[in-house]
Design a protein around this motif. Structure first.
Motif, PDB file in Angstrom:
ATOM      1  N   LEU A 133      -8.118 -31.814  23.126  1.00  0.00           N
ATOM      2  CA  LEU A 133      -9.256 -32.438  23.802  1.00  0.00           C
ATOM      3  C   LEU A 133      -8.774 -33.475  24.809  1.00  0.00           C
ATOM      4  CD1 LEU A 133     -11.048 -33.126  20.429  1.00  0.00           C
ATOM      5  CD2 LEU A 133     -11.847 -31.409  22.078  1.00  0.00           C
ATOM      6  N   LYS A 134      -9.512 -33.620  25.883  1.00  0.00           N
ATOM      7  CA  LYS A 134      -9.220 -34.666  26.867  1.00  0.00           C
ATOM      8  C   LYS A 134     -10.351 -35.693  26.849  1.00  0.00           C
ATOM      9  CE  LYS A 134     -11.461 -32.079  30.595  1.00  0.00           C
ATOM     10  NZ  LYS A 134     -11.281 -31.241  31.793  1.00  0.00           N
ATOM     11  N   VAL A 135     -10.042 -36.909  27.288  1.00  0.00           N
ATOM     12  CA  VAL A 135     -11.109 -37.895  27.438  1.00  0.00           C
ATOM     13  C   VAL A 135     -11.676 -37.776  28.854  1.00  0.00           C
ATOM     14  CG1 VAL A 135     -10.190 -39.474  25.709  1.00  0.00           C
ATOM     15  CG2 VAL A 135      -9.504 -39.749  28.097  1.00  0.00           C
ATOM     16  N   GLU A 136     -12.854 -38.293  29.030  1.00  0.00           N
ATOM     17  CA  GLU A 136     -13.557 -38.147  30.295  1.00  0.00           C
ATOM     18  C   GLU A 136     -12.846 -38.906  31.415  1.00  0.00           C
ATOM     19  OE1 GLU A 136     -18.160 -38.504  31.948  1.00  0.00           O
ATOM     20  OE2 GLU A 136     -17.631 -39.219  29.959  1.00  0.00           O
ATOM     21  N   GLU A 137     -12.759 -38.293  32.592  1.00  0.00           N
ATOM     22  CA  GLU A 137     -12.178 -38.953  33.758  1.00  0.00           C
ATOM     23  C   GLU A 137     -13.186 -39.948  34.331  1.00  0.00           C
ATOM     24  OE1 GLU A 137     -10.005 -40.497  35.750  1.00  0.00           O
ATOM     25  OE2 GLU A 137      -8.854 -38.623  35.645  1.00  0.00           O
ATOM     26  N   LEU A 138     -12.723 -41.162  34.636  1.00  0.00           N
ATOM     27  CA  LEU A 138     -13.601 -42.206  35.165  1.00  0.00           C
ATOM     28  C   LEU A 138     -13.383 -42.461  36.652  1.00  0.00           C
ATOM     29  CD1 LEU A 138     -13.165 -44.870  32.317  1.00  0.00           C
ATOM     30  CD2 LEU A 138     -14.905 -43.083  32.496  1.00  0.00           C
ATOM     31  N   ALA A 139     -12.238 -42.027  37.170  1.00  0.00           N
ATOM     32  CA  ALA A 139     -11.893 -42.313  38.564  1.00  0.00           C
ATOM     33  C   ALA A 139     -12.784 -41.527  39.523  1.00  0.00           C
ATOM     34  CB  ALA A 139     -10.434 -41.979  38.815  1.00  0.00           C
ATOM     35  N   PRO A 140     -13.055 -42.099  40.696  1.00  0.00           N
ATOM     36  CA  PRO A 140     -13.865 -41.369  41.675  1.00  0.00           C
ATOM     37  C   PRO A 140     -13.118 -40.157  42.213  1.00  0.00           C
ATOM     38  CG  PRO A 140     -13.003 -43.413  42.617  1.00  0.00           C
ATOM     39  CD  PRO A 140     -12.692 -43.444  41.152  1.00  0.00           C
ATOM     40  N   GLN A 141     -13.869 -39.130  42.558  1.00  0.00           N
ATOM     41  CA  GLN A 141     -13.268 -37.895  43.064  1.00  0.00           C
ATOM     42  C   GLN A 141     -12.434 -38.157  44.315  1.00  0.00           C
ATOM     43  OE1 GLN A 141     -13.369 -35.053  41.387  1.00  0.00           O
ATOM     44  NE2 GLN A 141     -12.063 -34.033  42.900  1.00  0.00           N
ATOM     45  N   SER A 142     -12.844 -39.126  45.118  1.00  0.00           N
ATOM     46  CA  SER A 142     -12.114 -39.438  46.351  1.00  0.00           C
ATOM     47  C   SER A 142     -10.690 -39.888  46.058  1.00  0.00           C
ATOM     48  CB  SER A 142     -12.854 -40.520  47.141  1.00  0.00           C
ATOM     49  OG  SER A 142     -13.005 -41.695  46.354  1.00  0.00           O
ATOM     50  N   ALA A 143     -10.509 -40.661  44.976  1.00  0.00           N
ATOM     51  CA  ALA A 143      -9.167 -41.116  44.592  1.00  0.00           C
ATOM     52  C   ALA A 143      -8.321 -39.944  44.107  1.00  0.00           C
ATOM     53  CB  ALA A 143      -9.266 -42.188  43.512  1.00  0.00           C
ATOM     54  N   ILE A 144      -8.938 -39.048  43.359  1.00  0.00           N
ATOM     55  CA  ILE A 144      -8.222 -37.876  42.845  1.00  0.00           C
ATOM     56  C   ILE A 144      -7.791 -36.977  43.991  1.00  0.00           C
ATOM     57  CG2 ILE A 144      -8.455 -35.790  41.424  1.00  0.00           C
ATOM     58  CD1 ILE A 144     -10.473 -37.412  39.698  1.00  0.00           C
ATOM     59  N   GLU A 145      -8.657 -36.792  44.965  1.00  0.00           N
ATOM     60  CA  GLU A 145      -8.359 -35.911  46.092  1.00  0.00           C
ATOM     61  C   GLU A 145      -7.172 -36.397  46.916  1.00  0.00           C
ATOM     62  OE1 GLU A 145      -9.637 -32.993  46.947  1.00  0.00           O
ATOM     63  OE2 GLU A 145     -10.993 -32.939  45.230  1.00  0.00           O
ATOM     64  N   GLU A 146      -6.922 -37.698  46.904  1.00  0.00           N
ATOM     65  CA  GLU A 146      -5.836 -38.267  47.701  1.00  0.00           C
ATOM     66  C   GLU A 146      -4.469 -38.123  47.032  1.00  0.00           C
ATOM     67  OE1 GLU A 146      -6.964 -42.280  48.382  1.00  0.00           O
ATOM     68  OE2 GLU A 146      -8.615 -41.771  49.736  1.00  0.00           O
ATOM     69  N   ASN A 147      -4.435 -37.671  45.778  1.00  0.00           N
ATOM     70  CA  ASN A 147      -3.192 -37.575  45.017  1.00  0.00           C
ATOM     71  C   ASN A 147      -3.010 -36.130  44.545  1.00  0.00           C
ATOM     72  OD1 ASN A 147      -1.393 -37.594  42.653  1.00  0.00           O
ATOM     73  ND2 ASN A 147      -1.510 -39.826  42.759  1.00  0.00           N
ATOM     74  N   GLU A 148      -2.015 -35.459  45.100  1.00  0.00           N
ATOM     75  CA  GLU A 148      -1.843 -34.034  44.807  1.00  0.00           C
ATOM     76  C   GLU A 148      -1.532 -33.773  43.331  1.00  0.00           C
ATOM     77  OE1 GLU A 148      -2.470 -31.399  46.688  1.00  0.00           O
ATOM     78  OE2 GLU A 148      -3.208 -32.816  48.182  1.00  0.00           O
ATOM     79  N   GLY A 149      -0.694 -34.631  42.720  1.00  0.00           N
ATOM     80  CA  GLY A 149      -0.364 -34.460  41.311  1.00  0.00           C
ATOM     81  C   GLY A 149      -1.565 -34.650  40.410  1.00  0.00           C
TER      82      GLY A 149
ATOM     83  N   VAL B 205      -6.069 -32.316  37.096  1.00  0.00           N
ATOM     84  CA  VAL B 205      -7.505 -32.089  36.883  1.00  0.00           C
ATOM     85  C   VAL B 205      -7.804 -30.596  36.867  1.00  0.00           C
ATOM     86  CG1 VAL B 205      -9.803 -32.365  37.902  1.00  0.00           C
ATOM     87  CG2 VAL B 205      -8.247 -34.321  37.777  1.00  0.00           C
ATOM     88  N   GLU B 206      -7.189 -29.856  37.774  1.00  0.00           N
ATOM     89  CA  GLU B 206      -7.397 -28.415  37.836  1.00  0.00           C
ATOM     90  C   GLU B 206      -6.820 -27.729  36.597  1.00  0.00           C
ATOM     91  OE1 GLU B 206      -8.428 -24.605  39.074  1.00  0.00           O
ATOM     92  OE2 GLU B 206      -9.139 -26.552  39.786  1.00  0.00           O
ATOM     93  N   ALA B 207      -5.610 -28.163  36.189  1.00  0.00           N
ATOM     94  CA  ALA B 207      -4.935 -27.526  35.050  1.00  0.00           C
ATOM     95  C   ALA B 207      -5.661 -27.772  33.730  1.00  0.00           C
ATOM     96  CB  ALA B 207      -3.498 -28.034  34.953  1.00  0.00           C
ATOM     97  N   THR B 208      -6.420 -28.857  33.656  1.00  0.00           N
ATOM     98  CA  THR B 208      -7.084 -29.222  32.397  1.00  0.00           C
ATOM     99  C   THR B 208      -8.599 -28.996  32.437  1.00  0.00           C
ATOM    100  OG1 THR B 208      -7.312 -31.544  33.107  1.00  0.00           O
ATOM    101  CG2 THR B 208      -5.316 -30.968  31.895  1.00  0.00           C
ATOM    102  N   LYS B 209      -9.075 -28.315  33.464  1.00  0.00           N
ATOM    103  CA  LYS B 209     -10.527 -28.211  33.660  1.00  0.00           C
ATOM    104  C   LYS B 209     -11.239 -27.488  32.520  1.00  0.00           C
ATOM    105  CE  LYS B 209     -10.301 -23.997  36.486  1.00  0.00           C
ATOM    106  NZ  LYS B 209     -10.594 -23.399  37.811  1.00  0.00           N
ATOM    107  N   ASP B 210     -10.528 -26.593  31.831  1.00  0.00           N
ATOM    108  CA  ASP B 210     -11.168 -25.827  30.760  1.00  0.00           C
ATOM    109  C   ASP B 210     -11.005 -26.462  29.379  1.00  0.00           C
ATOM    110  OD1 ASP B 210     -12.049 -23.852  32.544  1.00  0.00           O
ATOM    111  OD2 ASP B 210     -10.142 -22.770  32.407  1.00  0.00           O
TER     112      ASP B 210
END
Length: 205
Positions: free
Chosen positions: A38-54, A59-64
């Protein structure tokens, strides 16, 4: 006696704690446990995630992977947490998850959970141990049973010798510096074994 139920709950920004959580899941299943990853919920804004490739790749690898809930805590006999270090304490995403368990805590549903924790940081003395200890402080309030690895197997020394829980240094390339897979698997197996002993003892009372 039914199998021990193990919840492996992680937060991962760059993929390291996700990888450690997968190793813990694998070892828990090998030890005979019924495991939920199980993962915990992401709190960071999508804009911050989009700026960091890793970060975006994680996020993509753990989406399911399901997001952990209070029901998962109630279900579990044992829990392994894995979180990166943020200024010597756990990531805010993990902290919020713990902070929102007040309802089940008030009902006594966190008592006697067998728990263990793992962490990572960008340098060997970047707060890895403090992060694990900060999580264990919350577990004491839960009435949980802390199953630290101590020095119960030589694999721990090869992984850096952290007796509180497996921790790893993350290099500038985002990859683990130390080889901690065996230490993670030992810690998960130990956690399940302790939960088995406690569950058997409780059933025999």
């Amino acid at each position: 006696m039914s199998n021990v139920k193990l919840a492996v709950i992680f937060y991962s920004m760059g993929g390291v704690n996700h990888e450690m959580a997968k190793w813990a899941k694998e070892a828990g299943e090998s030890a005979g446990a019924e495991v939920r990853l199980l993962k915990v919920e992401e709190l960071a804004p999508q804009s911050a995630i989009e700026e960091n490739e890793g970060w975006k790749a994680t996020v993509e690898a753990t989406k399911d992977i399901p997001v952990a809930t209070s029901d998962d805590i109630v279900w579990a006999d044992s829990i392994i947490f894995s979180t990166p270090t943020r200024f010597g304490t756990m990531a805010s995403q993990m902290k919020q998850f713990l902070d929102t368990q007040g309802g089940i805590w008030a009902e006594g549903k966190t008592i006697n959970k067998v728990v263990s924790a793992m962490s990572s940081a960008q340098n060997p003395h970047g707060g890895q141990e403090a992060t694990i200890l900060s999580l264990y402080t919350s577990m004491m309030h839960w009435g949980a049973i802390i199953a630290s690895p101590g020095y119960t197997d030589p694999v721990l020394f090869g992984a850096g010798g952290n007796p509180y829980g497996t921790s790893v240094t993350v290099g500038q390339d985002g990859k683990m510096v130390e080889d901690v897979e065996d230490a993670v698997k030992h810690q998960a197996t130990r956690t399940v074994n302790i939960a088995e002993m406690f569950k058997a003892g409780s059933n025999n009372q």
